[in-house]
Design a protein around this motif. Structure first.
Motif, PDB file in Angstrom:
ATOM      1  N   VAL A 175      -2.166  -0.271   5.521  1.00 19.03           N
ATOM      2  CA  VAL A 175      -3.494   0.262   5.244  1.00 19.03           C
ATOM      3  C   VAL A 175      -4.502  -0.556   6.054  1.00 19.03           C
ATOM      4  CG1 VAL A 175      -3.839  -1.092   3.109  1.00 19.03           C
ATOM      5  CG2 VAL A 175      -5.152   0.993   3.478  1.00 19.03           C
TER       6      VAL A 175
ATOM      7  N   SER B  54       0.852  -1.180   0.000  1.00 16.14           N
ATOM      8  CA  SER B  54       0.000   0.000   0.000  1.00 16.14           C
ATOM      9  C   SER B  54       0.888   1.229   0.000  1.00 16.14           C
ATOM     10  CB  SER B  54      -0.882   0.012   1.249  1.00 16.14           C
ATOM     11  OG  SER B  54      -1.398   1.308   1.481  1.00 16.14           O
TER      12      SER B  54
ATOM     13  N   TYR C  29      -0.769  -4.355  -5.077  1.00 17.09           N
ATOM     14  CA  TYR C  29      -0.401  -3.003  -4.643  1.00 17.09           C
ATOM     15  C   TYR C  29      -1.614  -2.074  -4.693  1.00 17.09           C
ATOM     16  CZ  TYR C  29       1.913   1.448  -4.143  1.00 17.09           C
ATOM     17  OH  TYR C  29       2.271   2.686  -3.693  1.00 17.09           O
ATOM     18  N   SER C  30      -1.802  -1.327  -3.625  1.00 16.36           N
ATOM     19  CA  SER C  30      -2.877  -0.337  -3.563  1.00 16.36           C
ATOM     20  C   SER C  30      -2.275   1.060  -3.614  1.00 16.36           C
ATOM     21  CB  SER C  30      -3.660  -0.503  -2.250  1.00 16.36           C
ATOM     22  OG  SER C  30      -4.421   0.662  -1.998  1.00 16.36           O
TER      23      SER C  30
ATOM     24  N   THR D 222      -8.534   1.145  -4.326  1.00 20.27           N
ATOM     25  CA  THR D 222      -8.873  -0.191  -3.800  1.00 20.27           C
ATOM     26  C   THR D 222     -10.376  -0.319  -3.596  1.00 20.27           C
ATOM     27  OG1 THR D 222      -6.712  -0.430  -2.820  1.00 20.27           O
ATOM     28  CG2 THR D 222      -8.459  -1.763  -1.857  1.00 20.27           C
TER      29      THR D 222
END
Ligand SMILES: O=c1[nH]c(=O)c2[nH]c(=O)[nH]c2[nH]1
Length: 307
Positions: A182, A161, A231-232, A238
């Motif tokens: 996150v 994140s 991956y955010s 997201t």
């Protein structure tokens, strides 16, 4: 003058707690228990009680409460809480001529079957965390709206994140990062496409199963594959991917609303002139806080059909 006033009113009972057990034999899957917190609110065509001493049109809120228990008793077959809400809504709008609409809201206490020595227990349950909720509005015509959701679904990942390249101006202190924790507590609502009681599918469709499936899609999309994750670049992105995946996977869901607070895990750096670097952050020690927290929410719907 007073005669021209407009009056809109509704009444009902809230926090009606009811639990129902269906005692299936162990071979058929064991007992099923639900614990529901029910609210019923009815709209009436006639409201003389507000403007006079005439209570003749009022279905007492005490009777509304009693009805919840009567209907629970009558459900000899297992029902989902969406079906139970429709049963209640139908009851109030069909039995009483003056009741034009009923709203039934139910929150389920998440009792989950325990597993002992790898085997699901026939009559043992423990309390889970996140809650299944529903709001059903039924009109006298049989038209209805069914919204269901999840509350208190806490999700966190320790990496994969980041947040970077946002507006940077004289008010900005937050550094760009591609490495952060996150964490969020998801509230989700989705709408089913059924618009009339006659459209509600019979047993082949199970609202309770759909709740479990939506929950899994939301979490799987948030986390990504178990070994590498996904991956955010922001909670916003997201959130959108989670809602989109729900719509992709379930054609019978018309729209999804997600609320995902950004519950911050702030890097800890402690030191002063005499003692610099007492704690130097190396992606290891954080100060978790939800006060303040970011608020991020969106509704994602299918495009309206152009028929
Ligand atoms: O994913 C994020 N979205 C934001 O809008 C935001 N704002 C912020 O300070 N941190 C973050 N993180």
């Amino acid at each position: 003058m007073a005669d021209r006033l407009e009056l809109q009113g509704r009444h009902g009972k809230s926090r009606v707690r009811v639990s129902r057990v269906w005692r299936r034999p162990a071979a058929a899957g064991g007992h099923v228990i639900v614990e529901w917190n029910v609210a019923v609110s009815v709209v009436s065509d006639r409201l003389p009680s507000y403007t006079s001493d005439d209570n003749s049109a009022i279905v007492a809120t005490d009777s509304i409460k009693n009805t919840v228990y009567v209907k629970a008793k009558e459900c000899t077959e297992i029902v989902s809480m969406e079906e139970f809400a429709v049963i209640l809504g139908r009851h109030f709008t069909s039995l009483y001529p003056q009741v034009s609409e009923a709203t039934v809201t139910i929150a389920e206490r998440p009792w989950e079957r325990v597993v002992v020595d790898g085997k699901p227990h026939s009559h043992g349950f423990k309390l889970g965390v996140e809650k299944h909720v529903t709001e059903v509005i039924v009109k006298k015509s049989g038209n209805l709206l069914i919204n269901s959701g999840i509350q208190g679904y806490s999700l966190l990942k320790t990496t994969q994140s980041g947040f970077e390249k946002f507006v940077r101006d004289r008010y900005t202190l937050l550094p760009d990062t591609r490495e952060r924790i996150v964490a969020t507590e998801v509230t989700a609502w989705w709408r089913y496409p059924f618009e009339h009681v006659s459209q509600i599918p019979s047993k082949s469709f199970c609202f309770t199963q759909r709740y479990q499936d939506v929950k899994k899609v939301l979490a799987d999309t948030f986390f990504g594959p178990p070994d590498v994750g996904v991956y955010s670049p922001s909670v916003q992105n997201t959130l959108y991917l989670m809602a989109k995946e729900v719509l992709n996977r379930f054609p019978d869901i018309a729209s999804v609303q997600l609320r995902m607070p950004n519950l911050h895990f702030i890097p800890v750096n402690l030191g002063n002139k005499e003692n610099p670097g007492l704690v130097k952050f190396a992606d290891d020690v954080y100060l978790p806080t939800d006060e303040p927290h970011g608020t991020i929410e969106a509704t994602v719907s299918r495009p309206k059909s152009k028929l």
